[in-house]
Design an enzyme around this catalytic site. Structure first.
Site, short mmCIF file in Angstrom:
data_model
loop_
_atom_site.label_atom_id
_atom_site.label_comp_id
_atom_site.label_asym_id
_atom_site.label_seq_id
_atom_site.Cartn_x
_atom_site.Cartn_y
_atom_site.Cartn_z
N GLN B 124 6.61 27.53 27.92
CA GLN B 124 5.40 26.71 27.78
C GLN B 124 5.80 25.26 27.61
OE1 GLN B 124 4.03 25.54 24.31
NE2 GLN B 124 1.95 26.37 24.36
N SER B 127 4.43 20.25 24.40
CA SER B 127 4.83 19.22 23.43
C SER B 127 5.74 18.17 24.04
CB SER B 127 5.57 19.86 22.25
OG SER B 127 4.71 20.70 21.54
N SER B 160 10.80 26.65 23.80
CA SER B 160 11.54 27.89 23.57
C SER B 160 11.82 28.54 24.91
CB SER B 160 10.70 28.87 22.73
OG SER B 160 10.36 28.30 21.50
N GLU B 243 -1.95 31.87 21.67
CA GLU B 243 -0.81 31.64 20.77
C GLU B 243 -1.18 32.00 19.34
OE1 GLU B 243 0.40 27.55 20.13
OE2 GLU B 243 2.44 28.17 19.65
N ASN B 369 0.99 22.11 8.13
CA ASN B 369 0.02 22.46 7.09
C ASN B 369 -1.20 21.54 7.17
OD1 ASN B 369 1.72 24.39 6.13
ND2 ASN B 369 2.09 23.45 4.13
#
Lengths: 364, 405, 364, 405
Positions: B124, B127, B160, B243, B369
């Site tokens: 993918q 980013s 990845s 995802e 977060n």
């Protein structure tokens, strides 16, 4: 009680900072870190020695500067901010303070001039394999052999051990001085790639006994001074992380505006600043106390580690978090401060141990 | 009928699931060896041949055309094994489902069967160094040439599996004059096309499970668009929805030094388990771990009862990161100096240090977060959105990342 | 293990919530609170009894509903959300569970029908003046006097004591039943104005001894069930505070936009939600365990108090904070949840006590 | 010369400072009795007559025309006493200095001398139900009539001392067509004028140290404007600057159940001081208290050395609130059930409960923790400001508070 620096002390910090900016940029730290050798920048060490930094607490009579803890903390804060790979904590703090606390003139005469000049380094071996401060007394046995002594057993977590010329050992019969080269070293793997530690193996190693009426008292005195010195390093790391994080928060744009304009980031930075300002006050108080109010040092030193240890780690972790993905890369320095901070938090015992010391000092 | 299916799955797994020493690391864990990769491909091919791959995918494209019930059964049975399917997680969990949703007939016929057989692995490509949480601010450009092909230039990061992927789902900017969410397009990109360079990206643990991917005038044919031109944001949202489902479903299976059980054992070995302060810390850690486990179990029961977790999955993600950070603190207290220095060859020392070093990923990767709290606030609690300054401005005029443009 | 409610249980909660919305609005809570009397809304109590809520855990043979802990927790969560001034925790939980745990048929026959019907209430006296759960055994002495017993000494922190018809006392010789009217009550001042407590003074008070082989075991069993029940009340309070706070964050405008659009407020609300969702899971697990897996109850009950006690207080405090100045006024209800949450956090022991119980259950 | 001054102050205080049992509560603490108020006025008049009031204020208006050095000396000497000057805190610390800065000659001549003598007490009328942290969104209107007088209508809240104040510094909206910060004006208002109603405002502790003040067509003459018409925001900033200085200087002097010392004593009395977990909690509380005390001492030393704390004072305010919240937690652990129920007449029970109940004020009053973090981020760290959606909109078109307008 003085919690702010005078002009001379400020100048001292400025000059060390300038030296490190020139000769110990992050790139240099990484070169030393990647090197399989002793993990020390000898050239930088010599430069610090030339400036008189390596013997700050050594009396002038022994070739040192005869300065105080505040001055040494000023230097340590800069070294901690730069993650400078030099044996300062081991030789200029732990070993120097041990020699001072032992109060043995001949030992001082033998070791201090070389240490102060930066020509020789010394390490201390006080922890056994379990890691507890002082537990080397359980794991290193000393036996008289004719006119001298022989050491057997193991000590661990010896900072900068293999590169040290001298090793001061806290064994079952008190304090001993061994030749660094005579010890069998087993370098440890470490969380922090910028601070080397090793296990010392003694197999009938010849050593000299340092006469000492109260070996445990000496050990305590060394802990108190080490706690203050390490806190100065921790403060330096906090300041650097805070500055880097604020700078990044101003520069990094997300959703069309700098992330530092988002409350989640801004308020987190404010909390880091608040923590850092309180840590400063605690550190300078502890350093001043070490110089001027020895009776209050056990409390001030324990307080310094209770506050600075977790604060420095939380700061490093938060700084990394606020950098997002880039902070998680090897290439970025955030992880070096993170690993150093966790290491320092546990180097002289755990936060729970330090809290227990503080409680003792408060007669709780 | 599902009873028969369960038995079939159980029997097949009992016969074919590899032993744990054949373990293949997950894509996000560390880079697999050639050997591990080959073993994984063999296993996936066998799974496909047994009719157990792509259970809910259309039969027309190599799937089995079954329902979520069979998928659930498979997962329940598979939970007992440590299947070497980590390297296919992105292919099967994100890229494949997005192709099923948005692909043309030709794309699905070409790509889905080899994907399901493990012959072609996908990655993918969203980013970028200047576009993490704010994915839509990405700068990789795709420019159409006279022939109708696209020429792509730019850099992706945190990819990845790029080192062994045959194809990637690429998000690139096709119209910089539109506002940022409007000028993006998703493409199928051949990872072996000229101009694609994959470089390992080392993370703070020292390992390199991720990659940087550079595109230097890479040519992509017109029929490689997934969905519509300039509608790439919708395609990305579709993929990110898949995802979130896969992240929520992951479990910690292998030895983990950061669990209550592991740290209690460390405390016992070091002889500090009776220390009242450490005992209290361990009990608090247990409570934190347990309340998260019970939350996950409850989300699962709600999901089974027809209430999909949706954005509430962010609570589990957020709480999971918090438990890990708490565990790092407790690890220091119970392990003491052993957490910071250990003998070479002491694998428990290596494991503990790796766990401490990997913890920051828990609160950054897959949405920080801060991002999770925003999702909960916006989508679960319905709180009003922050004013956005980048909604109505052509991308060309926006500042993004930290880079000069 | 079932962590979600079935339709019937959901319906039960809906009907209690509707009843309380009609008959126990905040205004009513404040009227009862301001009253110098027993601090109980008798009319509401009767309405709850009419719905069968007061005898949920009483066996059908004794006039109760023979329902489970899950059902009772559903009701308690609504009562906690409304801060309903009724003797539910004292009579329908503590006293009912004590009678059940004592297993004495004649006691059950005597007390349960009245309690289940809501016509009589009962309280338990288990804490001495120091407040520790079970310490009444040190502070209340029982002595045989002919055919019956007499109690002397004091018990404290007796919830809804003065209004109770019966009092179950954990004294030095085991469990005793005394007539509420025969006890001399000294109402306590309380942090929480919506929950009355009193000190019980026994001066030769006539009492009946309840035969019991393991008085301490009964006490433990009552604690476990009370911990689960109180956690349900706490969850109700958390839910209400969260809902009120989110609503306020949507409505209140500051700097030209709703405060809920500011990250500082939004992220705090998200944290409250995350805490509340985990608390829900822990509570329903504990309630299910009480019904279906008694052997696991000590752990589940301790976990419930370890988690819910501090979480409920932190939620109440954060909710108040997010309301700003208006939350600090007497007129706003935020302070009632704050005071209730701190009270509940300490009612069955401190969080440290509960953590020690959890550690025991985990064989730490 | 300052040596002589110190002696003069010391001698005078030794003779005139009231004993601690004459204690007058601070304005923000609880309402003083008539008797306490009278005693405070007598003391202030004596202070004035001794030439020790308004040390740095111009001699022309009743001040002493001295320097900050004398002010510092006075504060050092006064620190040993519990002077009954709390009710004058707002007059002397905020309203007076603002008049000195911005008032006309006539205003200063009329108001400053009786203010310094304690004859006329002032209050500050800024906050409204819909305008707390965002003071500039206030809705109280002042409309000019044909004669040039102003007619004021609206509601103020959280007004300390309004029940005994003779005058107030009122901030009101004079131009609703301007953007919110531009259409405000500050006035001197006679608190006894027709149309002014003061009602006590009960806070969550049950006491009523504050007031609500209602204005119903209250007439204010043209010469009562402080500073310029429509320049009230600048006047308010001037006054709030003085407020920050007074808050930073306050100290906890009397018995406080939330200190380490008090809670350690509670633990000892309850016999739980040896519990290792509570011991650790107490030591942590001590550390938190001590690091704040050392921070304050350092800020003072920096200030003495010429580096004024400025916005960094927000760190002390923030940390102070955090220590108190930590103390509330520890109080529960060491006091146990005694914190939640106690016998009537047990004043230590009353005091502990009051302290627990008053704690939320520490993180709300005088600027919430959130506001303090914003101040630190913006002014100390220089982080970029949040985008403001209310800067360029006429006030008339803005939504404010929670009220219909």
């Amino acid at each position: 009680m003085r919690l702010i620096l005078d002009e001379e002390q400020t100048g001292l910090g400025d000059s060390v900072r300038a030296l490190l900016a020139d000769h110990c940029p992050p790139q240099r730290v990484r070169e030393v870190m990647a090197d399989d050798g002793e993990g020390i920048d000898r050239r930088l060490w010599t430069q610090l020695a030339t400036l008189g930094m390596t013997g700050l607490l050594v009396p002038e009579a022994s070739g040192g500067a005869g300065a105080g803890h505040v001055e040494r903390c000023v230097v340590l804060a800069e070294l901690g901010a730069a993650l400078a790979p030099v044996p300062y904590l081991s030789s200029a703090v732990l070993a120097t303070d041990t020699v001072a606390a032992l109060g043995d003139d001949s030992l001082a005469e033998e070791l201090l001039p070389g240490i102060a000049a930066g020509q020789q380094t010394a390490a201390v071996a006080v922890a056994g394999t379990g890691g507890r401060w002082g537990s080397a007394a359980d794991s290193v046995q000393a036996a008289r052999d004719g006119g001298h002594w022989r050491l057997a057993g193991e000590a661990a977590f010896v900072v900068d051990g293999p590169s040290a010329d001298h090793v001061l050992v806290y064994a079952d019969h008190g304090w001993f001085l061994a030749d660094g080269g005579a010890v069998s070293w087993r370098p440890s793997r470490t969380l922090d790639p910028t601070r080397r530690m090793a296990r010392a193996e003694f197999a009938g190693t010849s050593a000299r006994r340092v006469p000492c009426g109260d070996p445990a008292g000496v050990l305590e005195a060394v802990w108190h001074r080490a706690a203050v010195a390490l806190a100065a390093e921790q403060l330096g790391g906090m300041r650097r992380v805070l500055a880097d994080t604020v700078e990044y928060a101003k520069a990094r744009v997300q959703f069309g505006r700098p992330i530092g304009s988002q409350q989640a980031v801004k308020h987190a930075c404010a909390d880091l600043y608040a923590s850092c300002e309180q840590a400063e006050a605690v550190l300078w108080h502890a350093a001043w106390t070490a110089d001027h109010d020895p009776a209050a040092l056990p409390e001030a030193a324990a307080l310094a580690q209770v506050v600075l240890g977790p604060a420095a780690f939380d700061t490093a972790a938060a700084g990394l978090q606020l950098h997002g993905g880039i902070g998680y890369t090897w290439e970025h320095d955030a992880h070096l401060y993170y690993k150093r901070a966790k290491t320092s938090e546990l180097l002289l015992g755990t936060p729970a141990d330090h809290r227990a010391r503080l409680a003792d000092a408060l007669c709780l | 009928m599902t009873t028969g299916f369960r038995e079939r799955v159980r029997d097949w797994l009992a016969e074919h699931a590899p032993r744990s020493d054949d373990h293949v690391p997950e894509a996000s864990e560390s880079a697999p060896t050639e050997q591990q990769l080959a073993a994984a491909r063999r296993f996936q091919a066998a799974l496909y041949d047994a009719g157990l791959a792509g259970l809910t995918w259309p039969a027309e494209y190599g799937g089995q055309g079954l329902t979520a019930a069979e998928q659930q059964i498979f997962q329940e049975e598979a939970a007992a094994y440590d299947l070497p399917t980590g390297v296919f997680l992105i292919s099967m969990g994100m890229c494949g489902p997005t192709l099923v949703d948005l692909g043309t007939h030709e794309q699905k016929a070409r790509y889905l069967p080899p994907l399901l057989r493990g012959e072609e692995i996908w990655c993918q490509l969203f980013s970028e160094p200047g576009a993490g949480s704010d994915v839509a601010s990405l700068q990789t450009r795709a420019v159409r040439d006279a022939a109708g092909d696209w020429l792509v230039t730019g850099q992706k990061v945190w990819t990845s599996g790029a080192q062994y992927a045959g194809f990637g789902a690429l998000l690139a900017r096709t119209n910089p004059d539109a506002v940022k969410h409007r000028g993006l397009t998703m493409f199928v990109v051949d990872m072996h096309a000229p101009g694609v360079t994959v470089r390992p990206l080392r993370d703070m643990t020292g390992s390199a499970p991720f990659n940087e991917v550079y595109f230097d005038d890479v040519r992509i044919p017109a029929d490689a668009v997934i969905g519509e031109v300039d509608a790439g944001w919708a395609a990305a949202v579709t993929m990110l929805g898949h995802e979130r489902v896969s992240i929520g479903g992951s479990v910690r299976r292998r030895y983990d030094p950061m669990t209550f059980d592991s740290l209690r054992d460390v405390a016992r070995v070091r002889g500090v388990a009776d220390d009242p302060v450490l005992r209290a810390e361990l009990a608090e850690l247990y409570a934190a771990e347990r309340k998260l486990a019970l939350l996950n179990a409850r989300l699962q029961q709600q999901s089974d009862a027809g209430l999909a977790p949706g954005a509430r999955g962010s609570v589990a993600k957020l709480a999971g990161a918090q438990v890990l950070w708490q565990a790092v603190r407790v690890a220091g207290l119970v392990a003491g100096p052993r957490a910071i220095a250990w003998d070479p060859g002491d694998s428990s020392g290596d494991a503990l240090a790796l766990a401490i070093t990997a913890t920051p990923a828990s609160s950054i990767a897959g949405g920080t977060n801060q991002i999770q709290r925003g999702i909960i606030g916006d989508r679960v609690l319905g709180l009003p959105k922050e004013p956005r300054v980048d909604r109505d401005v052509p991308f060309r005029e926006l500042r993004v990342g930290t880079q000069a443009r």
